[in-house]
Each structure stands twice: as structure tokens, then as C-alpha cells.
Design a protein around this motif. Structure first.
Motif, PDB file in Angstrom:
ATOM      1  N   ASP A  67      63.470  57.241  58.096  1.00 39.38           N
ATOM      2  CA  ASP A  67      63.306  57.815  56.761  1.00 39.38           C
ATOM      3  C   ASP A  67      64.370  57.636  55.771  1.00 39.38           C
ATOM      4  O   ASP A  67      64.306  57.060  54.546  1.00 39.38           O
ATOM      5  CB  ASP A  67      62.820  59.083  56.962  1.00 39.38           C
ATOM      6  N   ASN A  87      58.462  69.294  55.689  1.00 39.14           N
ATOM      7  CA  ASN A  87      57.772  68.128  55.215  1.00 39.14           C
ATOM      8  C   ASN A  87      58.720  66.824  56.109  1.00 39.14           C
ATOM      9  O   ASN A  87      58.207  65.960  56.753  1.00 39.14           O
ATOM     10  CB  ASN A  87      57.693  67.771  54.193  1.00 39.14           C
ATOM     11  N   LYS A  91      57.390  64.293  59.332  1.00 39.19           N
ATOM     12  CA  LYS A  91      57.359  62.839  59.167  1.00 39.19           C
ATOM     13  C   LYS A  91      58.413  62.284  60.144  1.00 39.19           C
ATOM     14  O   LYS A  91      57.871  61.229  60.715  1.00 39.19           O
ATOM     15  CB  LYS A  91      58.147  62.465  57.737  1.00 39.19           C
TER      16      LYS A  91
END
Length: 128
Positions: A67, A87, A91
Motif C-alpha cells: 500500500d 481502514n 487493507k
């Protein structure tokens, strides 16, 4: 292949993940003292013990690395903004699952491990 203490079968999968991290320009650091972590210098820290929990932790931290490299993780927000962090953690678990499936790693303890870890995000206000 790096030889980690612990299970030989898990060692194989951890080495595959280490190769993935290194191919992305990252580094895996082994430490008994420091907690499992991802840092924006592209360093992932995990214990040097080949066991399923550490395999899942390495996959999760590699998920953060993915990410971050793709521009989908703002490290400062992750540290300071609790909703953002929750969040980002979710992920990273999704990325971890995809990585583990890709390398055909054992997932027999995956669901219980993730459930246990998810609760910790609601217990602690800050990341260190």
C-alpha cells in the motif's frame, strides 16, 4: 534461502515473502526485541522464527509495504488518525491474504489469527 529457526515448512513460505519484499525494494529485519512493524523506509520487522503466526505477520506487514509503495498508505495519517489506521489495517490484511494465496501458504489458522488481531485495533488508541 534464509534459514530461520522453527518449522521448515513455514520457513519456505517466509522466504518467499522475504523475496517479494526485497523485489519491491524493501528490507526484512529480524528482531526478538522490536515488535512486528512496517516503517516508511520500506523496512518490515518480524521475529526470526518460522511459525505460522510470524508468517501471517510478515504477510500483513508486506501488505502495508504494498500500500505504501502504491501510494495508498499515508504513514503520518496511519500513526495519528485512528479511523484511517483501522481502514489501513483492514487493507493490509486483505493484501496479506492475497499474498499467502499467491504463494500457496497454509491458511488453516488464518481466520482465528486475523480475528484476534483485529480486536487489538479497537483496544489501543495510538500506534508506536
Amino acid at each position: 534461502m534464509r534459514s530461520l529457526i522453527g518449522r521448515a515448512d513455514i520457513n519456505k513460505y517466509m522466504n518467499r515473502l522475504i523475496d517479494i519484499v526485497e523485489n519491491m525494494g524493501g528490507t526484512v529485519r529480524f528482531s526478538h526485541e522490536n515488535r512486528v512493524s512496517f516503517k516508511p523506509d520500506l523496512t518490515v520487522t518480524v521475529p526470526p522464527i518460522a511459525e505460522q503466526e510470524n508468517l501471517y505477520a510478515l504477510a500483513h506487514e508486506t501488505g502495508h509495504l504494498i500500500d505504501y509503495i502504491e501510494g495508498n498508505l499515508d504513514y503520518d495519517q496511519w500513526i495519528s488518525n485512528r479511523p484511517y489506521r483501522i481502514n489501513a489495517e483492514m487493507k493490509a490484511w486483505v493484501n496479506a491474504y492475497q499474498l499467502l494465496k499467491e504463494i500457496d501458504a497454509p491458511l488453516d489458522e488464518w481466520e482465528l489469527h486475523v480475528q484476534k488481531k483485529l480486536f487489538t485495533y479497537f483496544e489501543f488508541e495510538e500506534v508506536s
